[in-house]
Every structure is written in structure tokens, then in C-alpha cells.
Motif scaffolding. Sequence first.
Motif, PDB file in Angstrom:
ATOM      1  N   GLN A 125      29.442  54.346  31.268  1.00  0.00           N
ATOM      2  CA  GLN A 125      29.485  54.042  32.796  1.00  0.00           C
ATOM      3  C   GLN A 125      30.471  54.689  33.688  1.00  0.00           C
ATOM      4  O   GLN A 125      31.733  54.998  33.218  1.00  0.00           O
ATOM      5  N   THR A 126      30.165  55.280  34.596  1.00  0.00           N
ATOM      6  CA  THR A 126      30.888  56.038  35.589  1.00  0.00           C
ATOM      7  C   THR A 126      31.242  55.549  36.975  1.00  0.00           C
ATOM      8  O   THR A 126      32.017  55.871  37.637  1.00  0.00           O
ATOM      9  N   GLY A 127      30.670  53.940  37.210  1.00  0.00           N
ATOM     10  CA  GLY A 127      31.144  53.421  38.402  1.00  0.00           C
ATOM     11  C   GLY A 127      30.506  52.024  38.273  1.00  0.00           C
ATOM     12  O   GLY A 127      29.838  51.824  37.199  1.00  0.00           O
ATOM     13  N   PRO A 128      31.138  51.152  39.227  1.00  0.00           N
ATOM     14  CA  PRO A 128      30.183  49.795  38.999  1.00  0.00           C
ATOM     15  C   PRO A 128      28.843  49.476  39.118  1.00  0.00           C
ATOM     16  O   PRO A 128      28.458  48.836  38.514  1.00  0.00           O
ATOM     17  N   ALA A 129      28.329  50.605  39.697  1.00  0.00           N
ATOM     18  CA  ALA A 129      26.653  50.554  39.478  1.00  0.00           C
ATOM     19  C   ALA A 129      26.094  51.919  39.127  1.00  0.00           C
ATOM     20  O   ALA A 129      25.078  52.179  39.723  1.00  0.00           O
ATOM     21  N   THR A 130      27.000  52.588  38.374  1.00  0.00           N
ATOM     22  CA  THR A 130      26.341  54.018  37.972  1.00  0.00           C
ATOM     23  C   THR A 130      26.523  54.163  36.389  1.00  0.00           C
ATOM     24  O   THR A 130      27.595  53.801  35.991  1.00  0.00           O
TER      25      THR A 130
ATOM     26  N   VAL B 184      27.879  53.235  23.447  1.00  0.00           N
ATOM     27  CA  VAL B 184      27.931  52.602  25.207  1.00  0.00           C
ATOM     28  C   VAL B 184      29.630  52.739  25.124  1.00  0.00           C
ATOM     29  O   VAL B 184      30.413  52.280  24.576  1.00  0.00           O
ATOM     30  N   ILE B 185      29.887  53.709  26.465  1.00  0.00           N
ATOM     31  CA  ILE B 185      31.445  53.724  26.818  1.00  0.00           C
ATOM     32  C   ILE B 185      31.585  52.936  28.283  1.00  0.00           C
ATOM     33  O   ILE B 185      30.954  53.558  29.416  1.00  0.00           O
ATOM     34  N   ALA B 186      32.185  51.952  28.553  1.00  0.00           N
ATOM     35  CA  ALA B 186      32.389  51.181  29.636  1.00  0.00           C
ATOM     36  C   ALA B 186      33.597  51.621  30.578  1.00  0.00           C
ATOM     37  O   ALA B 186      34.377  52.191  29.749  1.00  0.00           O
ATOM     38  N   LEU B 187      33.574  51.433  31.612  1.00  0.00           N
ATOM     39  CA  LEU B 187      34.825  51.537  32.450  1.00  0.00           C
ATOM     40  C   LEU B 187      35.812  50.500  31.983  1.00  0.00           C
ATOM     41  O   LEU B 187      35.509  49.452  31.586  1.00  0.00           O
ATOM     42  N   ALA B 188      36.997  50.840  31.963  1.00  0.00           N
ATOM     43  CA  ALA B 188      38.115  50.104  31.498  1.00  0.00           C
ATOM     44  C   ALA B 188      38.382  48.989  32.513  1.00  0.00           C
ATOM     45  O   ALA B 188      38.345  49.267  33.665  1.00  0.00           O
TER      46      ALA B 188
END
Length: 211
Positions: free
Chosen positions: A143-148, A205-209
Amino acid sequence: MRARIAEAFGVAVHDAYAASEFTPLAFDCARGWLHVNSDWAILEPVGADYTPTPPGEPSYTVLLTNFANRLQPIIRYDLGDSVLAKAGPCGCGSPLPAIRVAGRRDDVLRLHAAGGTTVRVLPLAVASVIDSTPGLHRGQLVQTGPATLRLRLEPEPGADAGEVWRAASGKLAGYLAGLELGNVDVVRAEEPPEQGGLSGKFRQVIALAPD
């Protein structure tokens, strides 16, 4: 849910905590705590800097040492789970260390839908969608952004990378659309999937902190 299962089957329902690296890690007691099988394993709640987390505080992660595995030693292995250790003995009378498990620390995706709501996507569910792609050796979603989202792919030897990307991204887009997340952009990554940090554990899966 627990009460409904107990009523339906006429049996007591118990909780357990386990990992692929050591299955019988902890079992519940009448007071609602999980007691660590400390004869066979050590669990160390630690912070982000891998220093001990005091009892009564949620840890950043937990380290596992497995005494039972003589073929592949597992020493202070980072499980990626947040746990809380009980301060003092448990009222149930068990002498074993007691914990509560909060779960994975950062793998749950929190994606913004077009309507402004936030949708939580469990890592196992979305990873299963990607893993079903023909010709894919392994994939990793970042995940690189809230919707990306950035999709890293490693095709099987001989597989067409373009075909694997089209199939994987199509499956992922369909899954997200079913969650009303059709607005989420999925970007093809040039780099392959990467191993984790100090633990070396591969994370699909790697999410935003969280903020």
C-alpha cells in the motif's frame, strides 16, 4: 458468536494462539487469558526497537524461540503479532505466563472508498486472490497511499510476465470492486517481491502504518 457455537454443539469453546513456526503456543483459561506453553517455547513482547515491552502494555511485535524444533532452530523469530503480557500471576491458578493477543500489527489494509468510507481488507483474503494467478511464483502487495496499491510479481520460470500481470491485476481489481473499492489504483511494480527486514520473514501484504 462463541456463545452461539457452544449452544449449537453443546460443548465448551476455547481459544488458542498458534503460529506456523510453533503450533501450540498458548491456550485460554477461565479468566480469559492465554497461557503460554513456556515449557516448549519463549515469547518475548518487544517494541519497535526490539527492547522488552513492560507487562500491561501492547507490544509492537513478539519474538518466538522454539525449544521443540531440533531440525530447524528458531531463535527470537519475529512473528509480527502485537501481544500484551499480564502483570503478575493469573487468577486461574496457572503458573504459566499469561498474554492477550491483539493480532497482526500492520498487515490489514485500510483503503479509502469513493464515498469517503474506510474499508478494512484482511491480508489473507487479498493474498489468496493474488496467489490463485496462473504462472505466478509469488506476489506482494504494497500500500502506497489511501487508495493506491503497488503489486510486485515474480512469475514462474518460463511464464509470460505480461500475462501474469494482466491476470493478477484483473483478479485483484475484481475483488476490490466487490468491496466497493473500484476506485483503488493498482500499479505494476518494476521491482520483484522483497523479503522482510531483520526477521527475513516474507510479507505478502504490506500496509501503510496507521496514523
